[in-house]
Design a protein around this motif. Structure first.
Motif, PDB file in Angstrom:
ATOM      1  N   SER A  78      86.485  40.867 -49.780  1.00 25.89           N
ATOM      2  CA  SER A  78      86.140  40.122 -48.561  1.00 25.89           C
ATOM      3  C   SER A  78      86.333  40.984 -47.321  1.00 25.89           C
ATOM      4  O   SER A  78      85.494  40.985 -46.404  1.00 25.89           O
ATOM      5  N   ALA A  79      87.423  41.739 -47.267  1.00 21.83           N
ATOM      6  CA  ALA A  79      87.679  42.609 -46.117  1.00 21.83           C
ATOM      7  C   ALA A  79      86.609  43.692 -46.022  1.00 21.83           C
ATOM      8  O   ALA A  79      86.180  44.060 -44.919  1.00 21.83           O
ATOM      9  N   SER A  80      86.150  44.200 -47.155  1.00 23.23           N
ATOM     10  CA  SER A  80      85.101  45.219 -47.154  1.00 23.23           C
ATOM     11  C   SER A  80      83.802  44.660 -46.586  1.00 23.23           C
ATOM     12  O   SER A  80      83.129  45.319 -45.779  1.00 23.23           O
ATOM     13  N   VAL A  81      83.443  43.447 -46.994  1.00 25.71           N
ATOM     14  CA  VAL A  81      82.231  42.816 -46.470  1.00 25.71           C
ATOM     15  C   VAL A  81      82.364  42.566 -44.971  1.00 25.71           C
ATOM     16  O   VAL A  81      81.423  42.814 -44.199  1.00 25.71           O
ATOM     17  N   LEU A  82      83.520  42.086 -44.539  1.00 22.29           N
ATOM     18  CA  LEU A  82      83.735  41.848 -43.103  1.00 22.29           C
ATOM     19  C   LEU A  82      83.595  43.141 -42.302  1.00 22.29           C
ATOM     20  O   LEU A  82      82.962  43.165 -41.240  1.00 22.29           O
ATOM     21  N   ALA A  83      84.179  44.226 -42.796  1.00 21.24           N
ATOM     22  CA  ALA A  83      84.093  45.501 -42.088  1.00 21.24           C
ATOM     23  C   ALA A  83      82.655  45.996 -42.045  1.00 21.24           C
ATOM     24  O   ALA A  83      82.188  46.519 -41.021  1.00 21.24           O
ATOM     25  N   SER A  84      81.936  45.828 -43.141  1.00 15.62           N
ATOM     26  CA  SER A  84      80.537  46.255 -43.194  1.00 15.62           C
ATOM     27  C   SER A  84      79.691  45.460 -42.189  1.00 15.62           C
ATOM     28  O   SER A  84      78.876  46.031 -41.464  1.00 15.62           O
ATOM     29  N   ASP A  85      79.866  44.149 -42.163  1.00 14.07           N
ATOM     30  CA  ASP A  85      79.124  43.319 -41.212  1.00 14.07           C
ATOM     31  C   ASP A  85      79.469  43.668 -39.772  1.00 14.07           C
ATOM     32  O   ASP A  85      78.600  43.707 -38.897  1.00 14.07           O
ATOM     33  N   PHE A  86      80.733  43.935 -39.519  1.00 11.35           N
ATOM     34  CA  PHE A  86      81.163  44.284 -38.172  1.00 11.35           C
ATOM     35  C   PHE A  86      80.575  45.630 -37.750  1.00 11.35           C
ATOM     36  O   PHE A  86      80.189  45.817 -36.602  1.00 11.35           O
ATOM     37  N   ALA A  87      80.468  46.567 -38.705  1.00 13.91           N
ATOM     38  CA  ALA A  87      79.953  47.904 -38.396  1.00 13.91           C
ATOM     39  C   ALA A  87      78.493  47.857 -37.986  1.00 13.91           C
ATOM     40  O   ALA A  87      78.029  48.720 -37.224  1.00 13.91           O
ATOM     41  N   THR A  88      77.744  46.864 -38.466  1.00 10.91           N
ATOM     42  CA  THR A  88      76.318  46.789 -38.113  1.00 10.91           C
ATOM     43  C   THR A  88      76.115  46.482 -36.635  1.00 10.91           C
ATOM     44  O   THR A  88      75.044  46.758 -36.103  1.00 10.91           O
ATOM     45  N   HIS A  89      77.123  45.938 -35.973  1.00  4.40           N
ATOM     46  CA  HIS A  89      77.008  45.582 -34.560  1.00  4.40           C
ATOM     47  C   HIS A  89      77.546  46.670 -33.630  1.00  4.40           C
ATOM     48  O   HIS A  89      77.563  46.481 -32.415  1.00  4.40           O
ATOM     49  N   LEU A  90      77.980  47.776 -34.201  1.00  2.00           N
ATOM     50  CA  LEU A  90      78.573  48.847 -33.397  1.00  2.00           C
ATOM     51  C   LEU A  90      77.707  50.096 -33.456  1.00  2.00           C
ATOM     52  O   LEU A  90      76.874  50.248 -34.349  1.00  2.00           O
ATOM     53  N   ILE A  91      77.940  51.001 -32.499  1.00  2.00           N
ATOM     54  CA  ILE A  91      77.241  52.278 -32.502  1.00  2.00           C
ATOM     55  C   ILE A  91      78.252  53.381 -32.212  1.00  2.00           C
ATOM     56  O   ILE A  91      79.334  53.143 -31.676  1.00  2.00           O
ATOM     57  N   GLY A  92      77.891  54.576 -32.592  1.00  2.00           N
ATOM     58  CA  GLY A  92      78.690  55.748 -32.258  1.00  2.00           C
ATOM     59  C   GLY A  92      80.027  55.807 -32.975  1.00  2.00           C
ATOM     60  O   GLY A  92      80.156  55.420 -34.137  1.00  2.00           O
ATOM     61  N   PRO A  93      81.046  56.320 -32.257  1.00  2.00           N
ATOM     62  CA  PRO A  93      82.360  56.530 -32.876  1.00  2.00           C
ATOM     63  C   PRO A  93      83.016  55.241 -33.385  1.00  2.00           C
ATOM     64  O   PRO A  93      83.712  55.260 -34.398  1.00  2.00           O
ATOM     65  N   GLN A  94      82.784  54.128 -32.695  1.00  2.00           N
ATOM     66  CA  GLN A  94      83.382  52.866 -33.155  1.00  2.00           C
ATOM     67  C   GLN A  94      82.827  52.484 -34.523  1.00  2.00           C
ATOM     68  O   GLN A  94      83.557  52.034 -35.396  1.00  2.00           O
ATOM     69  N   ARG A  95      81.510  52.676 -34.711  1.00  2.00           N
ATOM     70  CA  ARG A  95      80.899  52.376 -36.007  1.00  2.00           C
ATOM     71  C   ARG A  95      81.488  53.267 -37.091  1.00  2.00           C
ATOM     72  O   ARG A  95      81.816  52.804 -38.187  1.00  2.00           O
ATOM     73  N   ASN A  96      81.652  54.547 -36.790  1.00  2.00           N
ATOM     74  CA  ASN A  96      82.232  55.475 -37.766  1.00  2.00           C
ATOM     75  C   ASN A  96      83.650  55.073 -38.143  1.00  2.00           C
ATOM     76  O   ASN A  96      84.056  55.174 -39.299  1.00  2.00           O
ATOM     77  N   THR A  97      84.407  54.615 -37.163  1.00  2.00           N
ATOM     78  CA  THR A  97      85.783  54.182 -37.435  1.00  2.00           C
ATOM     79  C   THR A  97      85.809  52.975 -38.355  1.00  2.00           C
ATOM     80  O   THR A  97      86.571  52.934 -39.328  1.00  2.00           O
ATOM     81  N   VAL A  98      84.963  51.999 -38.092  1.00  2.00           N
ATOM     82  CA  VAL A  98      84.932  50.800 -38.932  1.00  2.00           C
ATOM     83  C   VAL A  98      84.452  51.137 -40.336  1.00  2.00           C
ATOM     84  O   VAL A  98      84.968  50.615 -41.327  1.00  2.00           O
ATOM     85  N   LEU A  99      83.469  52.037 -40.447  1.00  2.00           N
ATOM     86  CA  LEU A  99      83.000  52.441 -41.778  1.00  2.00           C
ATOM     87  C   LEU A  99      84.088  53.205 -42.536  1.00  2.00           C
ATOM     88  O   LEU A  99      84.201  53.075 -43.762  1.00  2.00           O
ATOM     89  N   ALA A 100      84.905  53.973 -41.821  1.00  2.00           N
ATOM     90  CA  ALA A 100      86.033  54.657 -42.475  1.00  2.00           C
ATOM     91  C   ALA A 100      87.055  53.645 -42.975  1.00  2.00           C
ATOM     92  O   ALA A 100      87.593  53.780 -44.080  1.00  2.00           O
ATOM     93  N   ILE A 101      87.306  52.618 -42.181  1.00  2.00           N
ATOM     94  CA  ILE A 101      88.221  51.550 -42.607  1.00  2.00           C
ATOM     95  C   ILE A 101      87.655  50.851 -43.833  1.00  2.00           C
ATOM     96  O   ILE A 101      88.377  50.559 -44.793  1.00  2.00           O
ATOM     97  N   GLN A 102      86.343  50.600 -43.842  1.00  2.00           N
ATOM     98  CA  GLN A 102      85.718  49.958 -44.995  1.00  2.00           C
ATOM     99  C   GLN A 102      85.866  50.828 -46.238  1.00  2.00           C
ATOM    100  O   GLN A 102      86.113  50.335 -47.334  1.00  2.00           O
ATOM    101  N   GLN A 103      85.728  52.144 -46.081  1.00  2.00           N
ATOM    102  CA  GLN A 103      85.867  53.045 -47.226  1.00  2.00           C
ATOM    103  C   GLN A 103      87.300  52.998 -47.771  1.00  2.00           C
ATOM    104  O   GLN A 103      87.503  52.983 -48.988  1.00  2.00           O
ATOM    105  N   ILE A 104      88.283  52.945 -46.901  1.00  2.00           N
ATOM    106  CA  ILE A 104      89.677  52.845 -47.351  1.00  2.00           C
ATOM    107  C   ILE A 104      89.895  51.534 -48.106  1.00  2.00           C
ATOM    108  O   ILE A 104      90.570  51.488 -49.137  1.00  2.00           O
ATOM    109  N   ILE A 105      89.293  50.462 -47.595  1.00  2.00           N
ATOM    110  CA  ILE A 105      89.399  49.161 -48.276  1.00  2.00           C
ATOM    111  C   ILE A 105      88.763  49.237 -49.659  1.00  2.00           C
ATOM    112  O   ILE A 105      89.310  48.738 -50.646  1.00  2.00           O
TER     113      ILE A 105
END
Length: 123
Positions: A78-105
């Motif tokens: 569930s946390a992975s899906v939430l991070a993925s959905d959140f990343a779609t609304h971001l651009i640049g470094p913030q998106r990369n950070t959220v995708l890194a968090i999703q990868q750790i999850i």
């Protein structure tokens, strides 16, 4: 602020003046040691108590390992899906950070899945 009357000079005319001064210094040192020992090494009643976690959200102690791992796996998915959905609304470094968090999850989810397989092999 200036004092109108200066401090009186130390009276050295008495024969016991040096002994009195030494005694005062010893008392001061003892007081300083007591204060430092009190604050830096508190006595037993004031010693810090061990941390007790809150029981507001407590997992039942009799839960089996398989159920706990299955719940952890679902929570991580569930946390992975939430991070993925959140990343779609971001651009640049913030998106990369959220995708890194999703990868750790996802890596944690893989580890939990492997532990779940070790507990209950699906042969």
């Amino acid at each position: 602020m200036d004092k109108l009357i200066p401090d009186p000079p130390f009276n050295t005319t008495t024969p016991n003046a040096e002994a009195l001064r030494t005694e005062e210094l010893l008392k001061d040192r003892e007081a300083i040691k007591r204060a430092l020992n009190y604050y830096l090494d508190p006595p037993a009643p004031y010693a810090p108590t061990p941390r007790r976690p809150s029981t507001m959200y407590m997992i039942a102690p009799n839960m089996d390992t398989e159920s706990l791992l299955a719940q952890a796996c679902e929570s991580l998915a569930s946390a992975s899906v939430l991070a993925s959905d959140f990343a779609t609304h971001l651009i640049g470094p913030q998106r990369n950070t959220v995708l890194a968090i999703q990868q750790i999850i996802m890596l944690a989810e893989l580890a939990v899945n492997r532990a779940l397989d070790n507990v209950d092999p699906q042969v």
